[in-house]
Scaffold this motif. Structure first.
Motif, PDB file in Angstrom:
ATOM      1  N   GLY A 201      17.838  -3.176  14.167  1.00 19.06           N
ATOM      2  CA  GLY A 201      16.717  -3.762  14.865  1.00 19.06           C
ATOM      3  C   GLY A 201      15.405  -3.344  14.238  1.00 19.06           C
ATOM      4  O   GLY A 201      15.265  -2.226  13.734  1.00 19.06           O
ATOM      5  N   ALA A 202      14.418  -4.241  14.244  1.00 16.40           N
ATOM      6  CA  ALA A 202      13.196  -4.036  13.481  1.00 16.40           C
ATOM      7  C   ALA A 202      12.256  -3.054  14.168  1.00 16.40           C
ATOM      8  O   ALA A 202      11.782  -3.320  15.267  1.00 16.40           O
ATOM      9  CB  ALA A 202      12.482  -5.364  13.288  1.00 16.40           C
ATOM     10  N   PRO A 203      11.958  -1.925  13.547  1.00 15.28           N
ATOM     11  CA  PRO A 203      10.901  -1.056  14.064  1.00 15.28           C
ATOM     12  C   PRO A 203       9.554  -1.663  13.722  1.00 15.28           C
ATOM     13  O   PRO A 203       9.453  -2.607  12.970  1.00 15.28           O
ATOM     14  CB  PRO A 203      11.140   0.258  13.300  1.00 15.28           C
ATOM     15  N   ASP A 204       8.499  -1.105  14.272  1.00 18.51           N
ATOM     16  CA  ASP A 204       7.175  -1.676  14.035  1.00 18.51           C
ATOM     17  C   ASP A 204       6.366  -0.860  13.037  1.00 18.51           C
ATOM     18  O   ASP A 204       5.145  -0.928  13.010  1.00 18.51           O
ATOM     19  CB  ASP A 204       6.403  -1.810  15.349  1.00 18.51           C
ATOM     20  N   VAL A 205       7.043  -0.070  12.201  1.00 15.67           N
ATOM     21  CA  VAL A 205       6.360   0.717  11.185  1.00 15.67           C
ATOM     22  C   VAL A 205       6.982   0.420   9.825  1.00 15.67           C
ATOM     23  O   VAL A 205       8.203   0.446   9.671  1.00 15.67           O
ATOM     24  CB  VAL A 205       6.454   2.230  11.485  1.00 15.67           C
ATOM     25  N   LEU A 206       6.133   0.156   8.848  1.00 20.77           N
ATOM     26  CA  LEU A 206       6.566  -0.021   7.461  1.00 20.77           C
ATOM     27  C   LEU A 206       6.100   1.180   6.649  1.00 20.77           C
ATOM     28  O   LEU A 206       4.946   1.602   6.744  1.00 20.77           O
ATOM     29  CB  LEU A 206       5.954  -1.286   6.856  1.00 20.77           C
ATOM     30  N   GLY A 207       7.000   1.729   5.835  1.00 18.41           N
ATOM     31  CA  GLY A 207       6.635   2.824   4.958  1.00 18.41           C
ATOM     32  C   GLY A 207       5.854   2.323   3.753  1.00 18.41           C
ATOM     33  O   GLY A 207       5.613   1.120   3.580  1.00 18.41           O
ATOM     34  N   PRO A 208       5.414   3.231   2.864  1.00 13.77           N
ATOM     35  CA  PRO A 208       4.686   2.829   1.659  1.00 13.77           C
ATOM     36  C   PRO A 208       5.484   1.813   0.826  1.00 13.77           C
ATOM     37  O   PRO A 208       6.666   2.011   0.560  1.00 13.77           O
ATOM     38  CB  PRO A 208       4.505   4.151   0.904  1.00 13.77           C
TER      39      PRO A 208
ATOM     40  N   GLY B 296       0.804  -1.206   0.000  1.00 18.26           N
ATOM     41  CA  GLY B 296       0.000   0.000   0.000  1.00 18.26           C
ATOM     42  C   GLY B 296       0.837   1.256   0.000  1.00 18.26           C
ATOM     43  O   GLY B 296       2.036   1.234   0.332  1.00 18.26           O
ATOM     44  N   ALA B 297       0.222   2.374  -0.361  1.00 18.12           N
ATOM     45  CA  ALA B 297       0.916   3.646  -0.490  1.00 18.12           C
ATOM     46  C   ALA B 297       0.877   4.475   0.785  1.00 18.12           C
ATOM     47  O   ALA B 297       1.303   5.632   0.789  1.00 18.12           O
ATOM     48  CB  ALA B 297       0.306   4.446  -1.642  1.00 18.12           C
ATOM     49  N   THR B 298       0.379   3.902   1.874  1.00 19.57           N
ATOM     50  CA  THR B 298       0.370   4.588   3.164  1.00 19.57           C
ATOM     51  C   THR B 298       1.183   3.777   4.162  1.00 19.57           C
ATOM     52  O   THR B 298       1.336   2.564   4.023  1.00 19.57           O
ATOM     53  CB  THR B 298      -1.058   4.760   3.694  1.00 19.57           C
TER      54      THR B 298
END
Length: 575
Positions: free
Chosen positions: A558-565, A529-531
């Protein structure tokens, strides 16, 4: 073939690259790709790191279906070169440590093949009459009259699946074009002729076959009428020829006659429209000795409406995940998957499953590659996919070349369907999207030819091309290189179990690959997705290092819990 079993055979660690010769590279300026052009471009594939080249048909052909209508199985069409050119290509492929797989089309031939000429000209009792499927008109019907066909089956390329031959007074079956008559596999002479031809190519040095619609070779006795779908003119005959009554017998016989105990490691893959998971387990079970893997079409039918492939509907990510996961688990303990997003018959992946807008094309192309290559199975890369090539901007019907698209347009126009609606379906799903020339550089005609290309080059080649991407370490091309190298070295990708996470999430595609033997587990996260997207990481993955990312210059941390578009990441941990 390789008898080591799924997950252990050489092809379980391999990546296959499909070449559509007509559109790959033209060495002589006639506007059509050829074998010398392929040979000249092999270093591109060697740098990419692929292990196998699958060559779409280069046999002599009238080109009614762009080479899938073969008139001579043991030669090269002058359009592409000569047998000597083929031998040089094969030697060059082997010198680079790669293998070459031929396209095998034996459900049908061209109507200009000598076998069919003899079958048609010989009369009912003539030589090779029984090499094809001939039937008289329906009882009480005048031969050649409307509705006189032996049954009501429709062709894949529109219209009836039967054509009347005035000379012999009977109809012949063709599941595809009228110039592609179906062989009669019930005749053992047909099967032995096919096997002899296959052995001839293996003795020449090829490394296996991709077998076109091979699960259609066995037809049900009596060829019954099919159910006519609502709004359709012809019956659906698929229950009587998809995975027909003798198909397993024929493929087991083929293995015995052609592949058994062959000294080289070969690859056999069967293209199988309509195949189920349960049937695929049988086809690819090493103990049964039929095929190494199959192409299935379930996931590329999810965005089709009731009107068929040109009836486009939005794809639901949950449906895609469920489909691919079903095949992953279904062939997890027996059999093997072929992994693909697109090929010569499918539109471009980044336009279909990703986002081909300038803002998101590159990242979504990398995301699709990451998701596919991290599944269990053998990945297939279609030419230009490694560049993120997109669907073409076809302006009018004059821009299309494919017989399937042209026939569909003619049929729908006759029914009074709006022209723009027809063209919209062709633009989204037409096979010509995959057949525009390979984009080698930003010059005129993308470096594909010095002449006029047989089909127009996508104008976006000015900024989407191999030359530019090889020079950019953050390009789609180099992301594919990293994925292919990872498949060669990471046991969890070959042997690991597959577990789908968040199956109902509308934007997140997440799964794990776990291999107890090597003590490794991988976590794949992909934001379709784009968001931006907040991810609930599985327990124990909060501080796992990032093994691979599609974000240019992305930190391996280390893995953050947010994925960009359109962001994809692969994490790795020891178990």
């Amino acid at each position: 073939m390789d008898e080591d079993g799924p997950g252990r055979a050489w092809w379980s660690r391999a990546v296959v690259y499909q070449i559509y010769p007509r559109s790959f590279a033209d060495s002589d300026g006639d506007g059509v790709g050829d074998l010398r052009g392929i040979t000249e471009r092999l270093d591109h594939l060697s740098l990419l790191g692929v292990d196998v080249l699958w060559l779409s048909p280069v046999y002599p052909s009238p080109q009614d279906d762009n080479g899938y209508d073969i008139s001579d199985y043991q030669d090269i069409d002058p359009l592409f070169g000569t047998l000597a050119d083929f031998d040089r290509l094969l030697a060059a492929v082997h010198e680079r440590g790669m293998k070459l797989v031929m396209d095998l089309v034996v459900n049908h031939t061209s109507d200009e093949h000598p076998w069919f000429t003899a079958s048609r000209d010989g009369g009912r009792e003539g030589d090779r009459r029984d090499w094809y499927v001939w039937r008289p008109a329906r009882d009480g019907k005048e031969p050649g009259a409307p509705g006189a066909e032996p049954n009501n089956w429709g062709s894949f390329f529109t219209g009836p699946a039967w054509t009347y031959d005035e000379k012999s007074g009977e109809y012949y079956l063709h599941l595809f074009s009228r110039k592609q008559p179906d062989l009669n596999w019930e005749n053992p002479e047909v099967r032995q002729a096919v096997y002899a031809m296959m052995r001839w190519w293996l003795e020449r040095g090829v490394d296996g076959f991709r077998m076109d619609v091979v699960n259609l070779i066995s037809k049900a006795p009596g060829l019954p009428d099919g159910v006519v779908p609502e709004g359709a003119r012809y019956g659906d005959g698929s229950p009587y020829y998809v995975c027909g009554p003798h198909v397993h017998t024929y493929l087991a016989e083929m293995h015995r006659e052609v592949f058994a105990d062959h000294p080289r490691g070969l690859l056999t893959v069967g293209e199988m429209p309509g195949v189920t998971v349960e049937e695929a387990r049988l086809f690819t079970d090493p103990a049964r000795r039929e095929l190494d893997m199959v192409f299935q079409f379930e996931h590329v039918g999810l965005d089709q409406g009731p009107g068929g492939k040109f009836d486009v509907r939005p794809l639901e990510l949950a449906d895609l995940k469920a489909s691919l996961a079903r095949w992953q688990t279904g062939l997890g303990d027996t059999g093997w998957n072929s992994l693909y997003w697109n090929n010569h018959d499918q539109p471009r992946a980044v336009s279909r499953f990703g986002d081909d807008s300038p803002a998101h094309r590159e990242r979504s192309a990398k995301l699709l590659a990451t998701v596919l290559h991290l599944h269990r199975g053998t990945p297939y890369v279609y030419q230009g996919e490694e560049l993120g090539m997109a669907n073409a901007p076809f302006a009018s019907l004059d821009d299309f070349r494919d017989i399937e698209s042209l026939n569909h347009h003619r049929e729908q126009s006759a029914l009074g369907v709006d022209e723009e609606r027809i063209l919209s379906g062709l633009r989204h799903r037409g096979r010509d999207n995959a057949r525009t020339p390979m984009q080698w550089d930003g010059t005129r005609h993308a470096g594909f030819t010095t002449g006029t290309p047989w089909i127009a080059v996508n104008p976006d080649h000015a900024h989407v091309n191999a030359e530019a991407q090889r020079a950019d370490p953050d390009s789609v091309f180099h992301h594919y290189r990293r994925l292919i190298a990872l498949r060669h070295t990471e046991p969890a990708l070959t042997h690991g179990d597959f577990r789908l996470l968040h199956p109902d999430h509308e934007q997140l595609y997440a799964f794990t690959r776990r291999d107890a033997a090597s003590g490794t587990e991988l976590l794949v996260l992909a934001n379709f997705g784009a968001t931006g997207l907040t991810v609930d990481l599985p327990e124990g993955w909060e501080q796992s290092p990032t093994l691979l990312t599609n974000v240019p210059g992305g930190a391996l941390r280390g893995a953050p819990d947010v994925l960009g578009p359109w962001e994809a990441r692969v994490h790795r941990r020891t178990i």
